[in-house]
Design an enzyme around this catalytic site. Sequence first.
Site, PDB file in Angstrom:
ATOM      1  N   GLY A  19      23.382  48.358  42.634  1.00 37.07           N
ATOM      2  CA  GLY A  19      24.348  49.138  42.156  1.00 37.07           C
ATOM      3  C   GLY A  19      25.698  49.012  42.600  1.00 37.07           C
ATOM      4  N   GLY A  20      26.480  49.777  43.180  1.00 37.88           N
ATOM      5  CA  GLY A  20      27.971  49.736  43.453  1.00 37.88           C
ATOM      6  C   GLY A  20      27.934  48.460  44.636  1.00 37.88           C
TER       7      GLY A  20
ATOM      8  N   GLY B 179      45.208  20.266  23.576  1.00 40.60           N
ATOM      9  CA  GLY B 179      45.355  21.357  24.455  1.00 40.60           C
ATOM     10  C   GLY B 179      44.949  21.107  25.850  1.00 40.60           C
ATOM     11  CB  ALA B 180      41.519  19.292  26.968  1.00 41.53           C
TER      12      ALA B 180
HETATM   13  C1  HXC Z   1      18.339  55.538  51.056  1.00 45.61           C
HETATM   14  C2  HXC Z   1      16.992  54.080  51.021  1.00 45.61           C
HETATM   15  C3  HXC Z   1      17.677  53.314  50.018  1.00 45.61           C
HETATM   16  C4  HXC Z   1      18.632  53.942  49.525  1.00 45.61           C
HETATM   17  C5  HXC Z   1      16.016  52.135  50.140  1.00 45.61           C
HETATM   18  N1  HXC Z   1      15.876  53.025  51.175  1.00 45.61           N
HETATM   19  N2  HXC Z   1      16.947  52.342  49.376  1.00 45.61           N
HETATM   20  N3  HXC Z   1      17.163  55.086  51.595  1.00 45.61           N
HETATM   21  N4  HXC Z   1      19.087  55.266  50.236  1.00 45.61           N
HETATM   22  N5  HXC Z   1      19.873  53.561  48.601  1.00 45.61           N
HETATM   23  C6  HXC Z   1      14.744  53.148  51.833  1.00 45.61           C
HETATM   24  C7  HXC Z   1      13.401  53.250  51.085  1.00 45.61           C
HETATM   25  O1  HXC Z   1      13.075  54.787  50.799  1.00 45.61           O
HETATM   26  C8  HXC Z   1      12.517  53.248  52.333  1.00 45.61           C
HETATM   27  O2  HXC Z   1      12.181  53.869  53.450  1.00 45.61           O
HETATM   28  C9  HXC Z   1      13.232  51.791  53.084  1.00 45.61           C
HETATM   29  O3  HXC Z   1      14.673  51.989  52.455  1.00 45.61           O
HETATM   30  C10 HXC Z   1      12.734  50.358  52.386  1.00 45.61           C
HETATM   31  O4  HXC Z   1      12.534  50.230  51.071  1.00 45.61           O
HETATM   32  P1  HXC Z   1      11.375  49.888  50.186  1.00 45.61           P
HETATM   33  O5  HXC Z   1      11.661  50.620  48.864  1.00 45.61           O
HETATM   34  O6  HXC Z   1      10.239  50.400  50.709  1.00 45.61           O
HETATM   35  O7  HXC Z   1      11.794  48.437  49.983  1.00 45.61           O
HETATM   36  P2  HXC Z   1      11.670  47.374  48.666  1.00 45.61           P
HETATM   37  O8  HXC Z   1      10.047  47.835  48.044  1.00 45.61           O
HETATM   38  O9  HXC Z   1      11.896  46.220  49.030  1.00 45.61           O
HETATM   39  O10 HXC Z   1      12.685  47.866  47.570  1.00 45.61           O
HETATM   40  C11 HXC Z   1      13.999  47.779  47.832  1.00 45.61           C
HETATM   41  C12 HXC Z   1      14.654  48.401  46.590  1.00 45.61           C
HETATM   42  C13 HXC Z   1      14.423  49.883  46.754  1.00 45.61           C
HETATM   43  C14 HXC Z   1      14.549  47.825  45.402  1.00 45.61           C
HETATM   44  C15 HXC Z   1      16.167  48.095  47.034  1.00 45.61           C
HETATM   45  O11 HXC Z   1      14.477  50.484  47.848  1.00 45.61           O
HETATM   46  C16 HXC Z   1      15.403  50.756  45.776  1.00 45.61           C
HETATM   47  O12 HXC Z   1      15.270  50.473  44.330  1.00 45.61           O
HETATM   48  N6  HXC Z   1      16.223  51.391  46.456  1.00 45.61           N
HETATM   49  C17 HXC Z   1      17.316  52.268  45.579  1.00 45.61           C
HETATM   50  C18 HXC Z   1      18.238  51.206  45.061  1.00 45.61           C
HETATM   51  C19 HXC Z   1      19.264  52.124  44.520  1.00 45.61           C
HETATM   52  O13 HXC Z   1      19.107  52.659  43.208  1.00 45.61           O
HETATM   53  N7  HXC Z   1      20.299  52.226  45.336  1.00 45.61           N
HETATM   54  C20 HXC Z   1      21.330  53.218  44.967  1.00 45.61           C
HETATM   55  C21 HXC Z   1      22.126  52.290  43.885  1.00 45.61           C
HETATM   56  S1  HXC Z   1      23.635  53.265  43.423  1.00 45.61           S
HETATM   57  P3  HXC Z   1      10.972  54.129  53.525  1.00 45.61           P
HETATM   58  O14 HXC Z   1      11.030  55.348  55.034  1.00 45.61           O
HETATM   59  O15 HXC Z   1      10.115  55.046  52.619  1.00 45.61           O
HETATM   60  O16 HXC Z   1      10.213  53.022  54.038  1.00 45.61           O
HETATM   61  C22 HXC Z   1      24.837  52.652  44.527  1.00 45.61           C
HETATM   62  C23 HXC Z   1      26.250  53.386  43.972  1.00 45.61           C
HETATM   63  C24 HXC Z   1      27.480  52.837  45.006  1.00 45.61           C
HETATM   64  O17 HXC Z   1      24.785  52.044  45.147  1.00 45.61           O
HETATM   65  C25 HXC Z   1      28.583  53.105  43.949  1.00 45.61           C
HETATM   66  C26 HXC Z   1      29.771  52.227  44.794  1.00 45.61           C
HETATM   67  C27 HXC Z   1      30.881  52.310  43.830  1.00 45.61           C
END
Ligand code: HXC
Length: 517
Positions: free
Chosen positions: A173-174, A407-408
């Site tokens: 994501g971001g 040009g290069a």
């Molecule tokens: C809160 C999160 C989290 C998040 C992971 N966790 N991402 N908690 N916010 N963004 C937590 C999970 O719930 C889990 O907790 C623990 O971290 C480990 O994650 P897993 O999913 O078990 O790990 P893995 O299988 O390795 O997968 C990793 C992952 C996945 C691919 C990153 O966690 C995932 O898809 N996370 C969300 C990614 C996402 O969409 N992020 C937001 C992006 S938008 P538990 O307690 O259950 O073990 C963004 C906008 C920003 O970032 C904009 C800025 C300009």
Amino acid sequence: MGGKTKKHLEVLREMRSRAVLGGGQKRIDQQHERGKLTARERLALLLDEGSFQEFGALATHDLNAFGLDKHRYPGDGIVTGFGKVNGRRVAVFAQDFTVLGGSFSEVQSQKISRIQDMALEAGIPVIGLNDSGGARIQEGVRSLAAYGEVFVRNVTASGVIPQISVILGPCAGGAVYSPALTDFIIMAGPSYMFLTGPDVIKAVTGEEVTAQELGGADVHTARSGVAHLAAETELEGLAMTKLLLSYLPQNNNEEPPQITPEDPVTRMDEALNDLIPDNENQPYDIRDAIEMIFDQDSFLEIQPDYAPNAVIGFARLDGYSVGIVANQPCYMSGALNIHASAKIARFIRLCDAFNVPIITFVDCPGFLPGTSQEYGGVIRHGAKIIYAYCEATVPKISIVTRKAMGGAYVAMGSRQMRNDVTFAWPTAHIAVMGPEAAVRVLFREEIGKAADPAAREAELIAEYREKFFNPYRAADVGQIDEVIEPCETRPRLARALEVLRTKVQQNPPKKHGLCPV
Ligand code: HXC
């Protein structure tokens, strides 16, 4: 020691040992099972032993939404502070995946922002070790604003202090934009970076991809150009980070450090005189020349797999750091295209920002022709090279090794780009275009009317070659400073750089130029 003080110390020690455990031993074990190190293990590998000074080890959030109150860990999923790499000071942060997946929170942002501010004031590099699931979902807009705080500091520090991002896990994501705003991205271990993940892509387009296929190191080092270096293991990635730092100054007011030279500058490698094949269309690897000319084993190629028709990287000459830009004749004949232009231009600007002299090797038939290039904006992208060279005020030396066409030549090798010194090898040929095309444009009518058109064309091509396929015409008119034997390149470059070391050149004051981005 009084009983009360003892109690205070016990409390502190207890809190510190909890902080060291991040999200707890079970999560640490899971991190290891995933083949990843913890934030603290990574910092221990990166920093000189005993040099780490942590800031904010006990900081945590005070939010309760969506069960956050059950996930209050000292440090809040990030380890930040200062340390040394090979004796030189750096600011560091390492995201801790064991705490809520390293998700980015308001507290994380405050901790990173603090070390970014201090690093900028102290004039020292910032190294970020990224391993995070992106914005902490439970914090909503707080975590989005938190990213913004880091981005604005990335931009303010850009060109002032080196900023290096190492990706050691998810960067989704971001979250990708802070690394993308820094100077270098190194991907190591099973890491990946993407803006929208596989689930979203499947929902929107129906396409099925894995996280690695979407944003693994192979993708970003070879296809997208987002990452600059990749390593199989975290250990190698961290070693690469240290090596990269050794070519850079601490900030834009300093010169990169000179290491004690072990390779004599007078060394001349005779094999260089045989490097250019007799057949002008036969390729050779410009990296062989680079290896022979610069200090032994000092070449660190950047983005080796992206637009390999251009070669960029750091090397040393007499122990001094230099930036190298070269066409690569063994890939697409070294022609310039959109990707190569962006790669070269960015590297020139980086060298210029950090006082690294630029050495350019030219062997290029020109810009790549074709509709995909024209439609893709090769004019705009190619202009980036011209802009970057003209703007750069660091010492600049070019060496025309073989073809420097149209040009290069102007963009890469010419004095008009404010090159300080321009050398050519005797194998150089500098012309507006290749002989066949030139003769067709100039003598179409004459060839058509000739008794034997093919013979006349061959004759005119030979004449064109005779005239332009050497460096002496360009030397005659002062466009080449000196024609040198290839094996003399090392000592000649070293002497030229010695003279240029105190070069001062300034651009007129302005808010900023409008580089064709
Ligand atoms: C809160 C999160 C989290 C998040 C992971 N966790 N991402 N908690 N916010 N963004 C937590 C999970 O719930 C889990 O907790 C623990 O971290 C480990 O994650 P897993 O999913 O078990 O790990 P893995 O299988 O390795 O997968 C990793 C992952 C996945 C691919 C990153 O966690 C995932 O898809 N996370 C969300 C990614 C996402 O969409 N992020 C937001 C992006 S938008 P538990 O307690 O259950 O073990 C963004 C906008 C920003 O970032 C904009 C800025 C300009």
